[in-house]
Design a protein around this motif. Structure first.
Motif, PDB file in Angstrom:
ATOM      1  N   ASN A 159      42.235  45.566  47.833  1.00 44.86           N
ATOM      2  CA  ASN A 159      43.038  46.709  47.398  1.00 44.86           C
ATOM      3  C   ASN A 159      43.299  46.717  45.895  1.00 44.86           C
ATOM      4  N   THR A 160      43.486  45.536  45.312  1.00 42.85           N
ATOM      5  CA  THR A 160      43.850  45.459  43.890  1.00 42.85           C
ATOM      6  C   THR A 160      42.680  45.094  42.991  1.00 42.85           C
ATOM      7  N   ARG A 161      41.640  44.500  43.555  1.00 46.31           N
ATOM      8  CA  ARG A 161      40.486  43.974  42.806  1.00 46.31           C
ATOM      9  C   ARG A 161      40.911  42.888  41.811  1.00 46.31           C
ATOM     10  N   GLU A 162      42.031  42.260  42.087  1.00 49.02           N
ATOM     11  CA  GLU A 162      42.501  41.126  41.292  1.00 49.02           C
ATOM     12  C   GLU A 162      42.565  39.880  42.177  1.00 49.02           C
ATOM     13  N   THR A 163      42.681  38.721  41.568  1.00 47.15           N
ATOM     14  CA  THR A 163      42.747  37.470  42.319  1.00 47.15           C
ATOM     15  C   THR A 163      44.035  37.403  43.125  1.00 47.15           C
ATOM     16  N   ALA A 164      43.901  37.144  44.410  1.00 39.93           N
ATOM     17  CA  ALA A 164      45.060  37.012  45.300  1.00 39.93           C
ATOM     18  C   ALA A 164      45.286  35.529  45.581  1.00 39.93           C
ATOM     19  N   THR A 165      46.527  35.065  45.444  1.00 41.34           N
ATOM     20  CA  THR A 165      46.818  33.651  45.639  1.00 41.34           C
ATOM     21  C   THR A 165      47.949  33.442  46.648  1.00 41.34           C
ATOM     22  N   LEU A 166      47.955  32.259  47.239  1.00 42.82           N
ATOM     23  CA  LEU A 166      49.008  31.836  48.158  1.00 42.82           C
ATOM     24  C   LEU A 166      49.646  30.574  47.592  1.00 42.82           C
ATOM     25  N   PHE A 220      45.761  42.788  30.146  1.00 44.57           N
ATOM     26  CA  PHE A 220      45.412  44.149  29.715  1.00 44.57           C
ATOM     27  C   PHE A 220      45.166  45.091  30.892  1.00 44.57           C
ATOM     28  N   ARG A 221      44.994  44.536  32.104  1.00 41.07           N
ATOM     29  CA  ARG A 221      44.799  45.386  33.278  1.00 41.07           C
ATOM     30  C   ARG A 221      46.095  45.619  34.041  1.00 41.07           C
ATOM     31  N   GLY A 258      47.461  35.645  27.915  1.00 42.53           N
ATOM     32  CA  GLY A 258      46.566  36.727  28.313  1.00 42.53           C
ATOM     33  C   GLY A 258      46.559  36.999  29.797  1.00 42.53           C
ATOM     34  N   ALA A 259      47.359  36.260  30.567  1.00 39.21           N
ATOM     35  CA  ALA A 259      47.383  36.437  32.024  1.00 39.21           C
ATOM     36  C   ALA A 259      48.651  37.136  32.467  1.00 39.21           C
ATOM     37  N   ALA A 260      48.542  37.864  33.563  1.00 39.21           N
ATOM     38  CA  ALA A 260      49.700  38.552  34.142  1.00 39.21           C
ATOM     39  C   ALA A 260      49.669  38.383  35.653  1.00 39.21           C
ATOM     40  N   SER A 261      50.830  38.541  36.278  1.00 42.57           N
ATOM     41  CA  SER A 261      50.910  38.342  37.720  1.00 42.57           C
ATOM     42  C   SER A 261      52.078  39.114  38.323  1.00 42.57           C
ATOM     43  N   ILE A 262      51.889  39.542  39.564  1.00 42.04           N
ATOM     44  CA  ILE A 262      52.956  40.123  40.378  1.00 42.04           C
ATOM     45  C   ILE A 262      53.019  39.281  41.648  1.00 42.04           C
ATOM     46  N   VAL A 266      35.902  39.626  34.321  1.00 48.80           N
ATOM     47  CA  VAL A 266      37.044  39.010  33.660  1.00 48.80           C
ATOM     48  C   VAL A 266      38.158  38.893  34.695  1.00 48.80           C
ATOM     49  N   LYS A 267      38.557  37.679  34.997  1.00 50.85           N
ATOM     50  CA  LYS A 267      39.512  37.471  36.083  1.00 50.85           C
ATOM     51  C   LYS A 267      40.319  36.201  35.837  1.00 50.85           C
TER      52      LYS A 267
END
Length: 262
Positions: A104-111, A228-229, A202-206, A131-132
């Motif tokens: 859904n997000t095309r970003e790395t999902a973590t647990l 930046f994304r 340079g990293a961001a997270s929710i 870029v990930k």
């Protein structure tokens, strides 16, 4: 002659039971424990409790709290906790949820999971984009920094926040406790945490927390990528993204609740 081995076996079992009871007491407590309190709770002599704690401390399973006559779980216990998490099925439970979040997000999902007073990445599903962000599974992280950590910390007993802030202040003397606690309150209100350029430039997270059937926070789910994304909190895109992360965490909570009810 035949009764001696039986007696030794019985005594050994009783000693093992006492050690197990002491460890369970620490696992069930949200604070450090002293000899007298443990002895009173378990109906053991102080001498017996003291010997058990000395033995556990020699193996770093517990450790004395500086300036106090109490003990807390030590680094070896945290290592055991990490191993236990890896063997539980929370990872398999979360796997399809994480894959869906990544899709859904095309970003790395973590647990991430709470182990002692630290956070550990248990699993991740990497972004398909060139870029990930990629995390390392296993290392322990403090609870004071990063969205995945604060999403957990915000729902823990207050002493965890006190301890986390003191740890933060030791590395950042100018840290403001009022602002720190306000961020935790905001996480409790919104249901998720955000971070930008905190642990990795340079990293961001929710990130959002998930809970067991009793309402205890167990860990967090995050969507992470290059800053930046990631849009600002006022943007509709951010609200949608945050909602997807919260929904993923709630799905894991719901599965754990359903399994506990069986």
């Amino acid at each position: 002659m035949v009764s001696k081995p039986a007696l030794e076996t019985s005594t050994g079992t009783e000693s093992a039971d006492r050690v197990a009871d002491v460890l369970i007491a620490f696992a069930q407590s949200d604070r450090a424990l002293g000899v007298s309190e443990i002895a009173r709770t378990l109906d053991l002599s102080k001498a017996v409790v003291h010997r058990i704690l000395q033995s556990l401390a020699s193996r770093s399973i517990v450790q004395p709290v500086a300036g106090e006559s109490t003990y807390s779980l030590g680094p070896a216990a945290i290592g055991l906790g990490t191993k236990a998490w890896s063997q539980l099925d929370v990872r398999s439970i979360a796997a399809p949820v994480l894959r869906a979040l990544r899709a859904n997000t095309r970003e790395t999902a973590t647990l991430s999971v709470l182990v002692g007073h630290r956070r550990v990445y248990l699993d991740q599903y990497e972004s398909p984009q060139e870029v990930k962000m990629v995390v390392e599974i296993g290392p322990q992280y403090a609870l004071h920094s990063g969205a995945s950590s604060r999403a957990i910390l915000a729902f823990l007993p207050d002493r965890f926040a006190q301890e986390a802030f003191q740890e933060l202040r030791s590395s950042s003397p100018d840290a403001d406790e009022t602002r720190f606690r306000a961020r935790l309150a905001e996480i409790r209100t919104n249901g998720y945490a955000t971070s930008t350029n905190e642990r990795n430039t340079g990293a961001a997270s929710i990130a959002a927390p998930f809970f067991d059937a009793a309402g205890h926070v167990l860990g967090s789910v995050s969507s992470s990528g290059p800053a930046f994304r990631y849009s600002s909190s006022a943007d509709d895109e951010h609200i949608v993204h945050a909602g997807q992360v919260v929904a993923a965490a709630q799905s894991i909570t719901s599965i754990l609740e359903a399994r506990a009810a069986r």
